[in-house]
Design an enzyme around this catalytic site. Sequence first.
Site, short mmCIF file in Angstrom:
data_model
loop_
_atom_site.label_atom_id
_atom_site.label_comp_id
_atom_site.label_asym_id
_atom_site.label_seq_id
_atom_site.Cartn_x
_atom_site.Cartn_y
_atom_site.Cartn_z
N ARG A 1 0.84 -1.21 0.00
CA ARG A 1 0.00 0.00 0.00
C ARG A 1 0.86 1.25 0.00
O ARG A 1 1.96 1.27 0.58
CB ARG A 1 -0.88 0.05 1.24
CG ARG A 1 -2.04 -0.94 1.16
CD ARG A 1 -2.97 -0.77 2.31
NE ARG A 1 -2.20 -0.54 3.53
CZ ARG A 1 -2.62 0.22 4.53
NH1 ARG A 1 -3.78 0.82 4.47
NH2 ARG A 1 -1.88 0.38 5.60
N SER B 1 7.91 -4.96 6.79
CA SER B 1 7.66 -5.92 7.87
C SER B 1 8.39 -7.23 7.67
O SER B 1 7.76 -8.29 7.54
CB SER B 1 6.17 -6.16 7.98
OG SER B 1 5.52 -4.93 8.04
N ASP C 1 5.95 -3.28 10.76
CA ASP C 1 4.50 -3.08 10.95
C ASP C 1 4.09 -3.14 12.42
O ASP C 1 3.16 -2.47 12.85
CB ASP C 1 3.69 -4.08 10.12
CG ASP C 1 4.07 -5.53 10.40
OD1 ASP C 1 5.07 -5.77 11.11
OD2 ASP C 1 3.37 -6.42 9.90
#
Length: 991
Positions: free
Chosen positions: A619, A680, A734
Site C-alpha cells: 500500500r 515488515s 509493521d
Amino acid sequence: MLLTPWPRGAGMQRGGGRQSLGRAPPAPLVCLGVGRRVSCPPAGRGSAGDAPPPSTQVPSEPSAGPPERWSHLCTGKAHPCPAPSERHPLPFRPALMSRPQVQRALLALTIPLETLQAVKGRMLQAMYKGLSRQTHAQANVRMLPTYICSTPDGTEKGDILVVELCQSHVRTLWVTLLGDGNQSPQVTYKIFDMPEDIIQGKGEALFDFIAQCLRQFLAGISSPQHRLPLGFVFPFSCRQMQLDKAELISWSKGFSCSDVEGKDVVQLLQSAINKQELHHVDVVALMNDTVGTMMTCSMRGEPCEVALIVGTGTNSCFMAEAQQVEMAEEISGKMCVNTEWGCFGDDGTLSDILTPYDQHVDQESSNPGEKRFEKLVGSLYLGEIVRHVLTALVAEKVLFTGSSVAILRTKDVLKTQQVLEIIDNEEGMAKARRVLEALGLQPSEQDCCRVQQICRAVVSRAAALCAAGLAAILSHMCQSRELERLVVNVGVDGELYRGYTRFGEILQSVTGLLAPECMATLLPSVDGTGQGAAVVTAVALRLAAQRREVDQLLAPLRLSRADLERVQALMRQEMELGLGLESHANASVRMLPTYVRGTPDGTERGEFLALDLGGTNFRVLVVRVAQDGIRMASEIYVIPTAVMQGTGEALFNHIIECIMDFQLKQDLMEQVLPLGFTFSFPCQQLGLDKAVLLSWTKGFSASGCVGQDVVQLLREAAQRKQHLGLKVVAVVNDTVGTMMSCGYDDPKCEIGLIVGTGTNACYMEEMQNVGTVEGEQGRMCINMEWGAFGDNGCLDDIFTDFDRLVDEKTINAGKQRFEKLISGMYLGEIVRHILLALVEKQLLFCGKPCPKLQTRDIFQTKFLSTIEIDGLALRQAQAILQDLELQASSEDSLLVQKVCQTVSLRAAQLCAAGLAAVVEKMRENRGLAQLAVTVGVDGTLYKMHPRFSQHLQQMLRDLAPNCTVTFLQSEDGSGKGAALVAAVACRRAEP
Ligand code: ADP
C-alpha cells in the site's frame, strides 16, 4: 419376594434377516399432496349414513358450516371430494344427517383449518417455552433433551441388548447390527408378561423383575460373556443429563412404583443387573419409545429426524439445533428433543376446541386436567369420547330409540379398537352393528351409520390435531435451520396410525396445509422401537470410541498450563539472549533495536507519505497529521508472486512504479514529502532510516536483498526510475507502526502485536537493557521478531507431526517456527493435515478419500473463523466442506469444528505465553508491583477470528496476573504508524 418372570407363549424367535416382531404390517401409506385431487375411499356395503337417506334434506354446499371447516365426513363413492384449494383445502361435505343434534355433535368435533393453524401456533409457543432455560420449569411441553446427537449412518455394528419396558410386559432383544447400512439386523427377542402388582409396587421390585427377565433371556440364548452394551427403552418422562443418566420425572400409563421418581433409572437398572451377576452387561443408553421409533425408521438409508407415536398415548421427538436446547449444555450440532407433547394444553390453551364430551372424559380420568392433548389424540381416550357423544345423543333421543341404553354409562365399555373397526370402509357397518348389539343395544341401520360417522369424526379430529403438532415441529425445524424448504422423513408408530389408513392420509395432508414450507414423508415404523434402541446404543458406542481416537490424535495440540508457563519462560530467556551484546547472535528471538525512542505526544503536524510492505498487499498512503486528527488516503497494489520471488531489482522497481502511480493520482508529483516505510521483515536496523534485511519471511524470497539496506535498495530503484522526489526518513516494522498508531490515541500503548499472515511483537525496552545499542538513557522500541522463536530447537517438544508436515512444505523450512504455530498463513494448513489424518483413520467422511483436501493451502485460515462461529457454524462448515467436494454429515462438521477450535486455541494460548513474557519483563524493568499497559494489535486473524482475542486475553490474565493489559485494535497501523514514526522523527529533528 422373588418374582420369577414367565415367558409369554412362543415369543422366542431367532433367525437371520429381518424378523417379524409380532406386529401387524404397517398400513399402506397414501400420501395426499397439497393440490392433488383426492378421491374418497370407497364406501362400504351398507354405508347408508354416507349418502343422504331419502328423508334427509341435503344442504347445498357448505351451508352446514363455515367453508374453511375441515371435514372428516368424506366418504361415499357418489360424492367424490372436491380437489383441495387454497380456501377449501380439504374436502368438505356438509353433515349428511337428518337430525340437527347429530350435525351439531359432528360440527363440535370438527376443527376448522384456521383453528388448527392457531393450535399449531400455540404448540410452537409451548415448544419455545419448553426449550428456553428461563421458562422450561413452567412449560407444559417439556422439550426434554435426550443427548442423542446423531442418527445412524449404517456403519453401526455388533451385538446389542435392548430392554423395552412396555405397558404390560417387558421385551428383551438381542440385536446384531451388521454394519452393512443396517438393512438386515438380526433380532432375537422374548416377551415377559408383567404381573399387575409390579407396576404399582416397589421400584426395586420392578427393576429386579426386568433384570431377571434379562438373565433368563440371556440364559436361553447362551450368550457370550464378552461385554454387552444395553439400550433401555423407558417410555416415561425423564430429565436426561446424559445418554446414560436420566431421572424419572413422573410415572404415567398406570405405573406408580415407589422410590423411582427423581432417581437415575439407568443406575437403578444397572444395579439390578449387577445383582443378577450379569456383570458384563453395561447400560449405555436410555431412550423413550418415540426416539426408538425415529432411530428404527432411520435405519432404512434416509435419515429420519422426526418421530410421532399415536398409540395409547401420544408423543413426538425431533432433531433440534443443539444450541436451542438450552437445558442441555451442547452448543453445536443437533440433539433429539423429546417433546412430551401429551401435556400440551394443560394450561388451558386448548379450551376453545374442547367439547363437553372431552370434558367428561377428562373428569372421569385418573388425572383430570392433565395430558389434555393426549386425551384428544391417544387411543386410550377415543372410545371414551365416542361413548360420551353417544350418551349425549341418546339423551336427546336421537339414537337407539327403544333400546335400553344404561350400558353406555359404564366407563370404558367402548374400546378404541372397536372404534377403529367401526370406521373401516369395508366391514365397518357390520362391525358397528355387532359392537352395538354386543352392548345390548338395538341399533337401526341409521344408528349404525351415525355411530360410524361419530367414530370417524373423533379419529379424524385426533389425526388433524396430531398434524397441527407435527406442523409446529416441522416449521420450527425449518425456521431454526434457516431453510426456505425443509425436506424431512417422519417415523410414525402407534395403533391409531397403523389401525386406520385414513389417519395417515389426514396427518399427511393437513400437515402439508399447515406447514406448506415443509415436505414431510411419513415412514411407518415396521419394527417398533427395539431395533432403534439397539442403533442408539450402537451409535453411542461408535461415537464414544471415535471420540477417544480423536482425542488421542488431538492430544499433542492441547497445551497444559505447565506447557504454556514453560513457553513463557523460554521466551523470556530468548529475549534476554537477544538483547545481550554477546549472546545476541545465538538468540532465536532477535530483539532488534528500531531507533524509535518515543511514542507520539500529540504535537506532531504535517503531511507524510507512507509505504506498507510486508503482507498480502502493498500500500501507498498520504497521511495528514493536523490538530484535529489524522486523515489519510491510500491505494492498494498487488505484488505478483513472480515479483515477490524474483529479483530484488524487479521488486523495488515495482514498488517505485506503484509510488509514482499513487503520487500521480493524488496530485503529489511536485512535492517532496517525508516518507515512512513500513517494511515488515526481520531487519538489522542501524539507524532510523537504515535497515539491513536479515531474511525474507511470509512467502517473499526476492534475490539480492538479504544483507542489504532496504532504504538504499528503494533509493536505487527510484534513481533507476528517475523518481527524484523521495525522502525516506524512517523505516519501521509493521509491529512498530501498529504500536505508534495506537500510541497516538492511548499514551499507555507501549506494545505492538501483529497476528495476520505472520506474527510479531515489539515493545518499549529500557535503553540500559539494550546491549546492542550504545546509550543508557530512556527507552527504545525493540522489534522482537518473535516469529523465529524456537528456530534454535527450544520449542521442539511442542511441535506436532502436523506442524512438521506444514513446516517441511514451506519455502523457509525450519525457520519462523513460533509463527508457524500461530499465524494466518499456517493455521489452515495445520487443520488440513489433521483432517487428512482423521480421514486416514476412518474417523472423518467415512474414511472416503478426499483428493481436493490433498491440495496445499486449500483449507484457508478464514474458514476457521467461519466454522468456529456459534450458531449456524455447522451449516457454514458443511458449505465450506462441500466446496472442497467433501460430503460432510453433521458429525463430520462437528469434528472439523473441533479440529479448528483446537488449532486456533493453541495459537491464541501460545501468543498469550509470548506476551506474558513481554509484560512481565516490562513490569520488572520498571520495578512495579502492578503494570497497566496497552497493546496495539493488528492482523486479520486477531480481528476476524471469533474467539482468538478472547482466548489470548484470558490466557494472558492467567499467566501474568500482575499486569493489567488492555488491547486496542489498530486502525490501519502500518500506514498511519509509519507516517507517525516519520512525524515523530521530524518533530525531534526540528530545532
Ligand atoms: P498481513 O498480515 O498480510 O498484513 P492481514 O492482517 O490481513 O495481512 O492477514 C492476512 C491473513 O489473515 C491471511 O493469511 C489469512 O489467512 C488470514 N485471514 C483472512 N481472513 C481471515 C478471517 N476471516 N479469519 C481469520 N483469519 C483470516
